[in-house]
Design a protein around this motif. Sequence first.
Motif, short mmCIF file in Angstrom:
data_model
loop_
_atom_site.label_atom_id
_atom_site.label_comp_id
_atom_site.label_asym_id
_atom_site.label_seq_id
_atom_site.Cartn_x
_atom_site.Cartn_y
_atom_site.Cartn_z
N VAL A 54 -54.50 -23.80 91.35
CA VAL A 54 -53.79 -23.19 90.23
C VAL A 54 -52.59 -24.05 89.88
CG1 VAL A 54 -52.44 -21.20 89.47
CG2 VAL A 54 -54.53 -20.85 90.79
N GLY A 55 -52.52 -24.48 88.64
CA GLY A 55 -51.39 -25.27 88.19
C GLY A 55 -51.36 -26.70 88.68
N GLU A 56 -52.44 -27.20 89.23
CA GLU A 56 -52.49 -28.57 89.74
C GLU A 56 -53.72 -29.29 89.21
OE1 GLU A 56 -52.26 -28.98 93.97
OE2 GLU A 56 -51.00 -27.21 94.17
N ASN A 57 -53.54 -30.51 88.74
CA ASN A 57 -54.69 -31.32 88.34
C ASN A 57 -54.42 -32.79 88.62
OD1 ASN A 57 -53.02 -31.44 85.65
ND2 ASN A 57 -54.54 -33.06 85.49
N THR A 58 -55.49 -33.53 88.84
CA THR A 58 -55.40 -34.98 89.03
C THR A 58 -56.17 -35.65 87.92
OG1 THR A 58 -55.22 -34.77 91.44
CG2 THR A 58 -55.92 -36.91 90.57
N THR A 59 -55.52 -36.58 87.23
CA THR A 59 -56.14 -37.38 86.19
C THR A 59 -56.56 -38.71 86.79
OG1 THR A 59 -54.69 -36.35 84.54
CG2 THR A 59 -55.80 -38.41 83.92
N ASN A 60 -57.83 -39.03 86.71
CA ASN A 60 -58.37 -40.30 87.20
C ASN A 60 -58.68 -41.19 86.00
OD1 ASN A 60 -58.67 -39.75 90.16
ND2 ASN A 60 -59.86 -38.07 89.34
N PHE A 61 -58.23 -42.44 86.04
CA PHE A 61 -58.35 -43.34 84.92
C PHE A 61 -59.63 -44.18 84.98
CE2 PHE A 61 -53.78 -42.90 85.90
CZ PHE A 61 -53.44 -42.10 84.81
N THR A 62 -60.21 -44.46 83.83
CA THR A 62 -61.37 -45.34 83.73
C THR A 62 -60.97 -46.76 84.09
OG1 THR A 62 -62.26 -43.94 81.97
CG2 THR A 62 -63.21 -46.14 82.20
N SER A 63 -59.91 -47.25 83.46
CA SER A 63 -59.34 -48.57 83.77
C SER A 63 -58.01 -48.34 84.46
CB SER A 63 -59.11 -49.39 82.49
OG SER A 63 -60.33 -49.67 81.86
N SER A 64 -57.87 -48.84 85.68
CA SER A 64 -56.65 -48.64 86.46
C SER A 64 -55.48 -49.41 85.88
CB SER A 64 -56.88 -49.10 87.90
OG SER A 64 -57.84 -48.31 88.53
N PHE A 65 -54.29 -48.91 86.19
CA PHE A 65 -53.08 -49.63 85.85
C PHE A 65 -52.90 -50.77 86.85
CE2 PHE A 65 -52.57 -45.67 83.66
CZ PHE A 65 -51.89 -46.02 82.50
N ASP A 66 -52.01 -51.72 86.55
CA ASP A 66 -51.84 -52.88 87.43
C ASP A 66 -51.07 -52.54 88.70
OD1 ASP A 66 -49.30 -52.62 86.34
OD2 ASP A 66 -49.09 -54.74 85.81
N THR A 95 -51.09 -43.47 92.36
CA THR A 95 -51.81 -44.72 92.57
C THR A 95 -52.09 -45.36 91.21
OG1 THR A 95 -54.03 -43.75 92.44
CG2 THR A 95 -52.95 -43.74 94.61
N ALA A 96 -52.55 -46.59 91.22
CA ALA A 96 -52.88 -47.28 89.97
C ALA A 96 -54.04 -46.60 89.25
CB ALA A 96 -53.22 -48.74 90.26
N SER A 97 -54.84 -45.82 89.96
CA SER A 97 -56.03 -45.23 89.36
C SER A 97 -55.95 -43.72 89.15
CB SER A 97 -57.26 -45.55 90.21
OG SER A 97 -57.10 -45.01 91.51
N ALA A 98 -54.87 -43.06 89.59
CA ALA A 98 -54.79 -41.60 89.44
C ALA A 98 -53.36 -41.10 89.57
CB ALA A 98 -55.66 -40.93 90.49
N MET A 99 -53.10 -39.94 88.93
CA MET A 99 -51.83 -39.24 89.07
C MET A 99 -52.10 -37.75 89.16
SD MET A 99 -48.44 -39.05 86.57
CE MET A 99 -47.84 -40.70 86.87
N LYS A 100 -51.46 -37.07 90.15
CA LYS A 100 -51.59 -35.62 90.31
C LYS A 100 -50.30 -34.97 89.83
CE LYS A 100 -52.61 -31.98 93.62
NZ LYS A 100 -53.05 -31.69 94.99
N ILE A 101 -50.45 -33.95 88.96
CA ILE A 101 -49.30 -33.26 88.39
C ILE A 101 -49.42 -31.77 88.67
CG2 ILE A 101 -48.09 -32.70 86.25
CD1 ILE A 101 -48.97 -35.39 85.16
N ILE A 102 -48.27 -31.13 88.97
CA ILE A 102 -48.20 -29.68 89.19
C ILE A 102 -47.39 -29.07 88.06
CG2 ILE A 102 -47.29 -27.86 90.67
CD1 ILE A 102 -47.82 -29.59 93.05
N TYR A 103 -47.84 -27.91 87.56
CA TYR A 103 -47.14 -27.17 86.51
C TYR A 103 -46.50 -25.95 87.15
CZ TYR A 103 -50.61 -29.99 84.27
OH TYR A 103 -51.39 -31.04 83.92
N THR A 104 -45.22 -25.73 86.89
CA THR A 104 -44.54 -24.55 87.43
C THR A 104 -43.89 -23.78 86.30
OG1 THR A 104 -42.51 -25.78 87.83
CG2 THR A 104 -44.07 -25.64 89.66
N LYS A 105 -43.56 -22.52 86.58
CA LYS A 105 -42.84 -21.71 85.61
C LYS A 105 -41.36 -21.76 85.96
CE LYS A 105 -46.00 -18.10 85.97
NZ LYS A 105 -46.30 -16.69 85.79
N PHE A 106 -40.50 -21.89 84.96
CA PHE A 106 -39.06 -21.90 85.20
C PHE A 106 -38.55 -20.57 85.73
CE2 PHE A 106 -38.47 -25.98 83.93
CZ PHE A 106 -38.51 -26.27 82.58
N ASP A 107 -39.15 -19.46 85.32
CA ASP A 107 -38.59 -18.16 85.66
C ASP A 107 -38.72 -17.80 87.14
OD1 ASP A 107 -41.34 -17.88 85.36
OD2 ASP A 107 -41.22 -15.89 84.47
#
Length: 126
Positions: A54-66, A95-107
């Motif tokens: 819940v509130g967490e996803n990882t984006t994996n890239f087709t072409s990695s960053f350097d 990592t150069a090929s992925a970033m995981k982000i968490i979404y939180t509520k301010f309240d």
Amino acid sequence: MSEIRVTTISDTAGTGPVTLTKQSACKSFLNFDGSGTVSINKSFNVASLVDDAVGENTTNFTSSFDSANYTGTGLAKRETSTAYPNMANIDGTVTASAMKIIYTKFDNGARTDSDLITQTFHGDLA
């Protein structure tokens, strides 16, 4: 004044799109529904999106960053009048090929899913 009109700009082999390297343009973007079964609405340079929790996803890239020194920004739709998603949380190692982000509520700090999340990533591709 000159004008160039094209439908597609291909790589030198003519088999794919031109790869943007060493430029300031956005190298990856993602628009997705993060509630229920996660689904991508539109993306560029995204191989896959993983719903980690819940509130967490990882984006994996087709072409990695350097390197892992690229930037990621994002927005999430406000789901209620008291729940304001915060996109400033990176979870774990970038990592150069992925970033995981968490979404939180301010309240209350609880993690939350949103039905509209957008992300952009800038940096040099490998």
